[in-house]
Scaffold this motif. Structure first.
Motif, short mmCIF file in Angstrom:
data_model
loop_
_atom_site.label_atom_id
_atom_site.label_comp_id
_atom_site.label_asym_id
_atom_site.label_seq_id
_atom_site.Cartn_x
_atom_site.Cartn_y
_atom_site.Cartn_z
N THR A 220 -109.60 -54.20 -7.33
CA THR A 220 -109.65 -54.80 -5.75
C THR A 220 -109.22 -53.25 -4.96
OG1 THR A 220 -107.33 -55.37 -6.28
CG2 THR A 220 -109.09 -56.98 -6.13
N GLY A 221 -108.55 -52.31 -5.68
CA GLY A 221 -108.33 -51.19 -5.06
C GLY A 221 -107.03 -51.22 -4.19
N ASP A 222 -106.17 -52.20 -4.51
CA ASP A 222 -104.95 -52.60 -3.63
C ASP A 222 -103.98 -52.80 -4.56
OD1 ASP A 222 -105.65 -54.89 -4.77
OD2 ASP A 222 -106.12 -55.75 -2.50
N GLU A 223 -102.96 -53.64 -3.83
CA GLU A 223 -101.62 -53.61 -4.98
C GLU A 223 -101.94 -54.66 -5.93
OE1 GLU A 223 -101.57 -53.71 -1.77
OE2 GLU A 223 -99.87 -52.65 -0.89
N ILE A 224 -102.94 -55.51 -5.78
CA ILE A 224 -103.30 -56.44 -7.06
C ILE A 224 -103.85 -55.62 -8.06
CG2 ILE A 224 -104.68 -58.62 -7.58
CD1 ILE A 224 -104.59 -59.71 -4.79
N GLU A 225 -104.62 -54.80 -7.92
CA GLU A 225 -105.15 -53.96 -8.84
C GLU A 225 -104.03 -53.16 -9.68
OE1 GLU A 225 -108.58 -51.49 -8.23
OE2 GLU A 225 -108.23 -50.31 -10.11
N GLU A 226 -102.95 -52.56 -8.70
CA GLU A 226 -101.71 -51.91 -9.19
C GLU A 226 -100.93 -52.89 -10.20
OE1 GLU A 226 -101.51 -49.15 -5.57
OE2 GLU A 226 -99.68 -50.31 -6.33
N LEU A 227 -101.00 -54.17 -9.82
CA LEU A 227 -100.36 -55.41 -10.28
C LEU A 227 -100.96 -55.46 -11.89
CD1 LEU A 227 -98.04 -57.20 -10.51
CD2 LEU A 227 -99.29 -58.73 -9.50
N ALA A 228 -102.33 -55.50 -11.81
CA ALA A 228 -102.99 -55.89 -13.05
C ALA A 228 -102.90 -54.70 -14.03
CB ALA A 228 -104.57 -55.93 -12.70
#
Ligand SMILES: Nc1ncnc2c1ncn2[C@@H]1O[C@H](COP(=O)(O)OP(=O)(O)OP(=O)(O)O)[C@@H](O)[C@H]1O
Ligand SMILES: [Mg+2]
Length: 591
Positions: A220-228
């Motif tokens: 997603t290129g956002d914080e959700i990707e970072e969380l993943a």
């Protein structure tokens, strides 16, 4: 409520409020625009009409004018009326002939009055002539045959209303479409936002279920990707930790499986968490004991008691237990408290060791016993020879040597017999209340003269009312052995101190000297049978190496212990500790 539905409903509510506000504003504007459009058209039409009728070519005859007006009205799609300066209706697109003539004077009409006064006028009202609400607009005609008359155009109000409701319909359609579009985009948006979170949730569930190989694929290129990515990192960490733990556990298991000694570990509740194969063989267990309490699995109350006591008290325990199932065995058990609140026990089968020990003990006891009679005879004969008048000095010397060696041998046999007696299974000390204070004071006065000969002197320090339950003869023997050693080995310059004191409720008897001390490497073996530090010197001094062994056994028979502290060159200190609460030997207690 699911995240997706929440996003969707929020989006929908916001869209609805926006559409409602914008819709309400547009509605007013559209309704007004429809009305103003009609009014403008009416004004333009009546203006054009007034100009057209002001031309000189306009028919001057009323009948001709009416025909002309009918044509103009069709073109304008409106009712057209010409009101003559005197107020009578000169022409009307809706009425002809007698009907036209019957129309009443129109000079009282509001739009006509306004037109005559201001050049133009308007009015909305019910037309009795046509039986409907009309919107009127009137202008004066300034030239031509009809100068001074008023031209009036009217259209039914329902046409404005129809245009307005048409505008309203279109607006509502557009708003409904906007709302529907908002709904669709909202649903897509909610799905787009919630899908990666659903993916994350599934990934977390996989971690919970122990599936550590899968990867979270969220771009997603956002914080959700970072969380993943963080979740993936945590999963990797966990996997490698588990792998480490597993390999450590495998190693531990291999070690435990290969051990000859039985190993048992309990948790804080007394439940067995580790039991190796050797333990199961030792106690003849068919099932793995893990998960059961010690008593349920092993069926040996003594073992259960020791493990429980070890876990309860912060101690290391060492006991010998005898079992009859599956075989008669003697087991040495060493138990340690664990930081988990449980205990770890190591079970060592010492049956063979004990048997050999028993054989050795019996042998030593028998030989010593058998030596007693010939020694007594030898001693008696030497005695009688000494009484005889020996001529040669060589014979006198030989007799003296025989007497010395018989004396040494007798002392050795006496020591061996004493040791055998204390060590033997059936040995029972003679328990009495022993006044330790009196004991050390008696011994001190008895040994003072000898100490005066060999060393610098002997001092005694003691506390009154220091009483222990014990065997007076044995305790005395132990202290004598220590005093003897100090006098024999400390050296002439040494001073001896005999101390009796109470420490933590236990009685301590200490024999300390300021002599040559004992080398560190010998200290741990000092209490073994026949162990001597300087073989030559000890032999000259007549020692056999049994004295300290006897001291150790005496201490243990009393449930106590003996320790040595010595700095070579700076003296030696032997401390016997006897528990004052001791009333007899503890069953199963051993070194
Ligand atoms: N106070 C001491 N200072 C220095 N060395 C000592 C002292 N007490 C004991 N030792 C050493 O420890 C050894 C062992 O003592 P132990 O009393 O067991 O035997 P022993 O005195 O040689 O013989 P036994 O006491 O049987 O006659 C002695 O040989 C001696 O070398
Ligand atoms: Mg000795």
């Amino acid at each position: 409520m699911r995240l997706r539905n929440r996003i969707f409903s929020t989006y929908l509510v916001v869209s609805f409020v926006l559409v409602a506000v914008v819709g309400a504003l547009l509605y007013r504007a559209a309704i007004d625009a429809a009305r103003v459009g009609f009014e403008d058209r009416l004004a333009t039409t009546v203006q054009i009409l007034a100009v057209e009728l002001g031309r000189t070519s306009t028919p001057a005859e009323e009948s001709e004018l009416d025909v002309y007006i009918d044509a103009l009205a069709r073109a304008a799609a409106a009712r057209v009326t010409i009101v003559a300066p005197d107020g009578h209706v000169a022409a009307d697109s809706e009425f002809d002939g007698p009907e036209l003539a019957a129309l009443d004077n129109h000079n009282s009409r509001a739009e006509v009055i306004a037109a005559r006064r201001l050049g133009t006028g308007e009015s909305t009202r019910y037309s009795r002539s046509l039986g409907t609400d009309l919107v009127y607009r009137a202008n004066t005609i300034d030239a031509g045959p009809w100068a001074g008359s008023v031209a009036r155009v009217a259209i039914p109000r329902t046409r404005i209303q129809a245009a307005q409701s048409n505008a309203r319909r279109r607006l509502l359609g557009a708003l409904a479409l906007a709302l529907a579009l908002a709904g669709v985009t909202g649903a897509l948006w909610a799905r787009r936002l919630s899908l990666p979170i659903k993916g994350l949730k599934e990934a977390a569930e996989q971690v919970r279920d122990g599936q550590l190989e899968a990867r979270v694929d969220i771009r997603t290129g956002d914080e959700i990707e970072e969380l993943a990515q963080a979740l993936d990192g945590a999963r990797n960490q966990l996997a490698s930790r588990i792998q480490n733990a597993n390999s450590e556990r495998d190693q531990l298991e291999a070690v435990l499986d290969g051990m000859v000694e039985g190993v048992m570990v309990t948790d804080a509740n007394g439940t067995i968490v580790i039991a190796n194969p050797a333990l199961r063989t030792l106690f003849g267990l068919e099932s793995p004991a893990v998960g059961h309490t010690v008593i349920a699995a092993i069926r040996q109350p003594a073992v259960a008691a020791i493990m429980e006591e070890t876990a309860a008290r912060n101690t290391v325990m060492s006991r010998e237990i005898t079992i009859t199932y599956p075989m008669d065995r003697i087991i040495a058990l060493y138990a340690t408290k664990l930081s988990t609140g449980g205990a770890a026990g190591v079970f060592h089968d010492v049956t063979a060791l004990k048997r050999t020990d028993a054989v050795r003990r019996d042998f030593v006891a028998n030989v010593s016993h058998e030596l007693q009679t010939p020694l007594a005879t030898l001693s008696a004969h030497a005695e009688s020879l000494a009484g005889a008048d020996l001529k040669s000095s060589q014979a006198k010397e030989s007799l003296a040597a025989i007497q010395r060696q018989v004396g040494r041998l007798s002392a050795l046999v006496a020591d061996l017999l004493e040791l055998s007696r204390i060590e033997s299974d059936g040995f029972e000390p003679v328990w009495t209340a022993v006044d330790v204070n009196a004991l050390v004071n008696d011994l001190a006065s008895e040994w003072e003269p000898r100490a005066g000969e060999s060393v610098q002197g002997l001092t005694v320090e003691s506390e009154p009312e220091l009483v222990v339950a014990g065997d007076r003869r044995l305790l005395r023997q132990a202290v004598v052995n220590l005093l003897e050693n100090a006098i024999k080995y400390a050296g002439e310059a040494a001073h001896i101190r005999l101390i009796a004191r109470r420490v933590n409720g236990d009685a301590q008897i200490e024999v300390a000297d300021t002599g040559r001390g004992i080398p560190i490497e010998d200290q741990s073996r000092l209490f073994e049978r026949f162990y001597r530090v300087e073989k030559g010197r000890a032999r000259v001094a007549g020692g056999t190496g049994l004295g300290l062994s006897i001291v150790k056994h005496v201490a243990e028979v009393h449930g106590g212990s003996v320790v040595v502290e010595s700095t070579p060159g700076a003296g030696a200190k032997f401390v016997i500790t006897i528990p004052t609460s001791q009333t007899g030997p503890k069953p199963g207690e051993s070194s």
